[in-house]
Design a protein around this motif. Structure first.
Motif, short mmCIF file in Angstrom:
data_model
loop_
_atom_site.label_atom_id
_atom_site.label_comp_id
_atom_site.label_asym_id
_atom_site.label_seq_id
_atom_site.Cartn_x
_atom_site.Cartn_y
_atom_site.Cartn_z
N PHE A 263 1.42 12.54 -16.50
CA PHE A 263 0.69 12.77 -15.24
C PHE A 263 1.52 12.33 -14.05
O PHE A 263 2.47 11.57 -14.18
N CYS B 263 -7.41 6.70 -16.00
CA CYS B 263 -7.47 6.74 -14.53
C CYS B 263 -7.36 8.18 -14.03
O CYS B 263 -8.02 8.56 -13.06
N CYS C 195 -8.39 1.01 -15.00
CA CYS C 195 -7.28 0.40 -15.74
C CYS C 195 -7.65 -1.02 -16.18
O CYS C 195 -7.30 -1.45 -17.26
N THR D 94 -5.54 -2.70 -19.30
CA THR D 94 -4.08 -2.80 -19.20
C THR D 94 -3.62 -3.52 -17.93
O THR D 94 -2.57 -4.15 -17.92
N CYS E 260 1.94 0.37 -17.88
CA CYS E 260 1.00 1.48 -18.13
C CYS E 260 1.20 2.05 -19.53
O CYS E 260 2.33 2.30 -19.95
N VAL E 261 0.09 2.23 -20.25
CA VAL E 261 0.18 2.75 -21.62
C VAL E 261 -0.12 4.26 -21.68
O VAL E 261 -0.32 4.82 -22.75
N CYS F 66 -2.71 6.00 -21.04
CA CYS F 66 -3.96 6.42 -21.68
C CYS F 66 -4.63 7.56 -20.90
O CYS F 66 -5.45 8.29 -21.45
N GLY F 67 -4.30 7.69 -19.61
CA GLY F 67 -4.86 8.78 -18.81
C GLY F 67 -6.31 8.58 -18.39
O GLY F 67 -6.92 9.48 -17.80
S1 SF4 Z 1 -2.82 5.66 -17.60
FE1 SF4 Z 1 -3.92 4.71 -15.88
S2 SF4 Z 1 -5.59 3.54 -16.83
FE2 SF4 Z 1 -4.11 4.01 -18.46
S3 SF4 Z 1 -2.76 2.22 -18.47
FE3 SF4 Z 1 -1.77 3.70 -17.14
S4 SF4 Z 1 -2.49 3.17 -15.07
FE4 SF4 Z 1 -3.84 2.14 -16.53
#
Ligand code: SF4
Ligand code: SF4
Ligand code: SF4
Ligand code: FES
Length: 375
Positions: A145, A201, A162, A168, A195-196, A198-199
């Motif tokens: 993203f 957000c 988040c 996270t 940031c992992v 995960c999407g």
């Molecule tokens: S994708 Fe968004 S919610 Fe998920 S870890 Fe990264 S910043 Fe945080």
């Protein structure tokens, strides 16, 4: 049993469960209140002030997303004064917004765009406040993203998501005034942050600030279960032209309640990958005569790969499933007890993993078994 509180909203008598907000009570009664920073999945912060309402006997307007219902409350959600206030708020937001819907990936599904159709506004009244450094760099570092700060309305939904859903804490609001922005620690690109991906957000950003790299919209959705691990999250796969192009969590599923990790949300390209193995590969060792005899049964070479393969002299040749299973069984018969160990897969069902550990313990006679989800 939950106590219900009687109150009046816009002259309509409603009853709302104790502890709910005026916003929820109004929405449940079919009364529209504009919002931008409200997201039912995370806590309310009352940032945008668009949901302000009048409450009888209170001196100032209150944000309905943060004010709880009380018995006998008399609420007005819309009149000339409130309307004027909302106009000013919307115009201030737009004065600091890259308002180019035609080129925006969120167009057609944007909360700000929707508000503009509900609230009468004078676009240019605050143009003298327009951000001088409008062209902030877009963060495209994340593989799934993009973050475009020029579209951000500072609603903080992504930050709350988040923290509260992903857990996270990868992003927060940094600086003040016109310099206010969503930022990672030390303002690093998202890819270099914790940031992992995960999407979560991205799913909740109400405008075109956080958007998936794939902008295509699916033409249909298929309800299914994620194959990546044994948790078994429910999801909807978005299909277009016979290919999976998007995934979203199933909110009705009790396992994940709509949330997904990076694999469930973005890891679906393997399904259509031309390099994907759709058959087992077995390596033949010449020292095992029995195994070699199976290889000798091999049929003609050079056909399209539709069956299990055995590697012989550096090449794969086609054999049947029965031959492959016989080959594996004959090879395993050379090992027993602690000579043998096995690692099971998180992609298997609980039942398959149960059978596998039973096979390793009872047939192979060893407790040397582990599972990839534990490694
Ligand atoms: S994708 Fe968004 S919610 Fe998920 S870890 Fe990264 S910043 Fe945080
Ligand atoms: S974020 Fe919404 S309002 Fe802003 S340009 Fe994109 S579609 Fe238009
Ligand atoms: S990136 Fe989206 S969710 Fe985050 S503060 Fe900006 S507009 Fe809100
Ligand atoms: S929705 Fe209530 S303050 Fe933003």
């Amino acid at each position: 049993m939950t106590k219900h509180v009687p109150l009046t909203i816009n002259g309509v008598e409603v009853r709302a469960p104790e502890g709910t907000t005026i916003l929820t009570a109004a929405q449940d009664a079919g009364i529209y209140i504009p919002t931008l920073c409200h997201c039912p999945d995370v806590s309310s912060q009352g940032v945008c002030r668009l949901c302000l309402v009048k409450i009888e006997k209170r001196r100032r307007l209150e944000p309905s997303c943060r004010t709880l219902v009380e018995e006998g409350m008399v609420v007005v959600t819309d009149d000339a004064e409130i309307e004027q206030l909302r106009q000013v708020i919307l115009e201030l937001i737009l004065s600091d917004h890259d308002f180019n819907c035609l080129l925006c990936p969120k167009s057609g599904n944007c909360r700000l765009q929707e508000l503009v159709t509900h609230i009468d506004y004078n676009e240019r009244r605050f143009n003298r406040f327009e951000h001088v450094a409008k062209e902030l760099p877009i963060d495209t570092s994340n593989p799934f993203f993009n973050f475009n700060p020029n579209k951000c309305i500072h609603c903080t939904i992504c930050v709350r998501t988040c923290n509260e859903i992903s857990g996270t804490h990868a992003i927060d609001m940094a600086h003040r005034g016109y310099d206010l922005k969503v930022s990672t620690f030390a303002n690093k690109p998202l890819k270099e942050s914790v940031c992992v991906s995960c999407g979560e957000c991205v799913e909740r950003c109400p405008v075109g600030a956080l958007t998936p790299k794939k902008v295509e919209h699916p033409t249909r959705e298929v309800k299914t279960t994620c194959t990546h691990c044994g948790v078994g999250c429910g999801l909807y796969l978005g299909i277009r032209g016979g290919a999976i192009i998007r995934a979203r969590g199933d909110r009705e599923n009790p396992v994940n309640q709509g949330n997904l990790c990076v694999r469930g949300r973005y890891g679906h390209e393997f399904v259509d990958c031309h390099e994907r193995l759709s058959f087992p590969l077995v390596r033949a060792y010449d020292e095992y005569a029995q195994a070699s005899s199976i290889v000798d049964e091999v049929t003609e070479k050079g056909k399209p790969v539709t069956a299990p393969l055995v590697k012989r002299e550096g090449k794969f040749v086609e054999i049947t499933w029965d031959q492959a299973i016989k080959y594996v069984a004959s090879t395993l018969s050379h090992y027993k007890g602690d000579q043998f160990s096995a690692i099971s897969s998180a992609k298997c069902t609980n039942e398959e993993n149960y059978l596998f550990q039973k096979f390793v313990r009872v047939v192979m006679g060893t407790n040397n078994i582990d599972h990839c989800a534990r490694l």
